[in-house]
Design a protein around this motif. Structure first.
Motif, short mmCIF file in Angstrom:
data_model
loop_
_atom_site.label_atom_id
_atom_site.label_comp_id
_atom_site.label_asym_id
_atom_site.label_seq_id
_atom_site.Cartn_x
_atom_site.Cartn_y
_atom_site.Cartn_z
N ILE A 35 0.92 -1.10 0.02
CA ILE A 35 0.05 0.16 -0.19
C ILE A 35 0.72 1.19 -0.02
CG2 ILE A 35 -1.52 1.23 1.42
CD1 ILE A 35 -2.87 -1.43 2.43
N ASN A 36 0.56 2.08 -0.95
CA ASN A 36 1.24 3.41 -1.03
C ASN A 36 0.73 4.60 -0.51
OD1 ASN A 36 0.27 4.94 -3.32
ND2 ASN A 36 0.67 3.08 -4.52
N TRP A 37 1.26 5.68 -0.21
CA TRP A 37 0.43 6.91 0.29
C TRP A 37 0.78 7.91 -0.52
CZ3 TRP A 37 -3.30 5.84 3.85
CH2 TRP A 37 -3.19 4.93 4.50
N ASP A 38 1.28 7.87 -1.96
CA ASP A 38 1.51 8.95 -2.71
C ASP A 38 0.41 9.41 -3.24
OD1 ASP A 38 3.20 10.66 -4.08
OD2 ASP A 38 3.80 9.10 -5.66
N TYR A 39 0.56 10.82 -3.74
CA TYR A 39 -0.65 11.63 -4.50
C TYR A 39 -0.73 11.31 -5.77
CZ TYR A 39 2.67 15.19 -5.84
OH TYR A 39 3.46 15.83 -6.34
N LYS A 40 0.23 10.59 -6.49
CA LYS A 40 0.16 10.35 -8.10
C LYS A 40 -0.26 9.06 -8.36
CE LYS A 40 4.37 13.22 -8.70
NZ LYS A 40 5.66 13.21 -9.21
N VAL A 41 -1.71 9.08 -8.59
CA VAL A 41 -2.34 7.74 -8.59
C VAL A 41 -3.04 7.87 -9.94
CG1 VAL A 41 -4.55 6.59 -7.59
CG2 VAL A 41 -2.87 7.56 -6.14
N GLY A 79 -3.49 3.87 -0.06
CA GLY A 79 -4.03 3.79 1.28
C GLY A 79 -5.26 5.02 1.51
N TRP A 80 -4.99 6.17 0.62
CA TRP A 80 -5.88 7.25 0.82
C TRP A 80 -7.17 6.94 -0.09
CZ3 TRP A 80 -4.98 9.96 4.54
CH2 TRP A 80 -3.51 10.47 5.03
N VAL A 81 -7.03 6.16 -1.31
CA VAL A 81 -8.32 5.66 -1.89
C VAL A 81 -8.96 4.78 -1.16
CG1 VAL A 81 -8.99 4.46 -4.25
CG2 VAL A 81 -7.17 6.14 -4.10
N PHE A 82 -8.31 3.80 -0.44
CA PHE A 82 -8.95 2.80 0.24
C PHE A 82 -9.84 3.47 1.57
CE2 PHE A 82 -5.77 -0.68 -0.10
CZ PHE A 82 -5.96 -0.79 -1.60
N LEU A 83 -9.25 4.52 2.08
CA LEU A 83 -10.06 5.42 3.08
C LEU A 83 -11.00 5.94 2.63
CD1 LEU A 83 -6.97 6.67 5.15
CD2 LEU A 83 -8.72 4.71 5.91
N ALA A 84 -11.01 6.73 1.39
CA ALA A 84 -12.29 7.14 0.80
C ALA A 84 -13.25 6.41 0.42
CB ALA A 84 -11.53 8.14 -0.68
N MET A 85 -13.00 5.17 0.03
CA MET A 85 -13.87 4.22 -0.28
C MET A 85 -14.77 3.82 0.89
SD MET A 85 -12.08 1.85 -3.15
CE MET A 85 -13.38 1.03 -3.49
N ALA A 86 -13.85 3.44 1.85
CA ALA A 86 -14.55 3.07 3.35
C ALA A 86 -15.33 4.11 3.93
CB ALA A 86 -13.57 2.80 4.21
N LEU A 87 -14.83 5.50 3.90
CA LEU A 87 -15.84 6.64 4.11
C LEU A 87 -17.03 6.66 3.28
CD1 LEU A 87 -16.01 8.93 6.11
CD2 LEU A 87 -14.89 10.24 4.26
N GLY A 88 -16.91 6.49 2.10
CA GLY A 88 -18.05 6.62 1.07
C GLY A 88 -19.03 5.53 1.39
N THR A 94 -5.62 0.38 -7.20
CA THR A 94 -4.55 1.46 -7.10
C THR A 94 -3.51 1.10 -5.81
OG1 THR A 94 -5.90 2.72 -5.65
CG2 THR A 94 -6.19 3.27 -7.98
N VAL A 95 -4.13 0.40 -4.96
CA VAL A 95 -3.12 -0.03 -4.02
C VAL A 95 -2.67 1.01 -3.27
CG1 VAL A 95 -1.57 -1.45 -2.83
CG2 VAL A 95 -2.65 -2.14 -5.10
#
Length: 139
Positions: free
Chosen positions: A24-30, A101-110, A98-99
């Motif tokens: 899992i990466n935490w980069d903003y380039k996705v 972490g921020w996308v995972f969190l956004a999906m969980a929140l959604g 995308t693997v």
């Protein structure tokens, strides 16, 4: 590569490390869903996260739409629902791949917000029990 295959290699050839790691990466380039939907700045990335979150909220509305289509007994609405269901599952898979972490969190929140809005005070086990009971009654 087995020992016999290694011995058959030509002297100038080197072995390549072909292992792939799912980290899992935490980069903003996705790259979100398609190759052209990529974020190169932090602002684009935050916008992509909000779109991802709203998409997941919309996904929680799909069972409600399915119930509406079944009550209307409209073939057109059933076909539209099937197309939406197939599309959403593919897009959800691409977002997870995308693997990030921020996308995972956004999906969980959604998904959490969507469940809170569309299924306000009903635990998920009761919801499934009601659906099963309704199927039994329809037989």
């Amino acid at each position: 590569m087995s020992h016999t295959e290694q011995s058959e290699m030509h002297p100038g050839m080197q072995m390549m490390d072909m292992r792939m790691y799912m980290i899992i990466n935490w980069d903003y380039k996705v790259r979100f869903v398609f190759n052209t939907w990529k974020s190169t700045t932090q602002g684009e990335f935050v916008g992509g996260l909000f779109i991802t979150m709203f998409f997941c909220v919309f996904l929680c509305l799909l069972p409600v739409l399915k119930g509406f289509a079944e009550r209307q007994k409209s073939l057109f609405l059933k076909i539209v629902w099937q197309l939406l269901a197939a599309t959403q599952s593919s897009i959800t898979m691409f977002l997870l791949m995308t693997v990030n972490g921020w996308v995972f969190l956004a999906m969980a929140l959604g998904f959490g917000i969507g469940n809170f809005i569309f299924y306000p005070q009903m635990p998920i086990s009761q919801k499934h029990q009601r659906e099963d009971d309704q199927k039994v009654l329809n037989r």
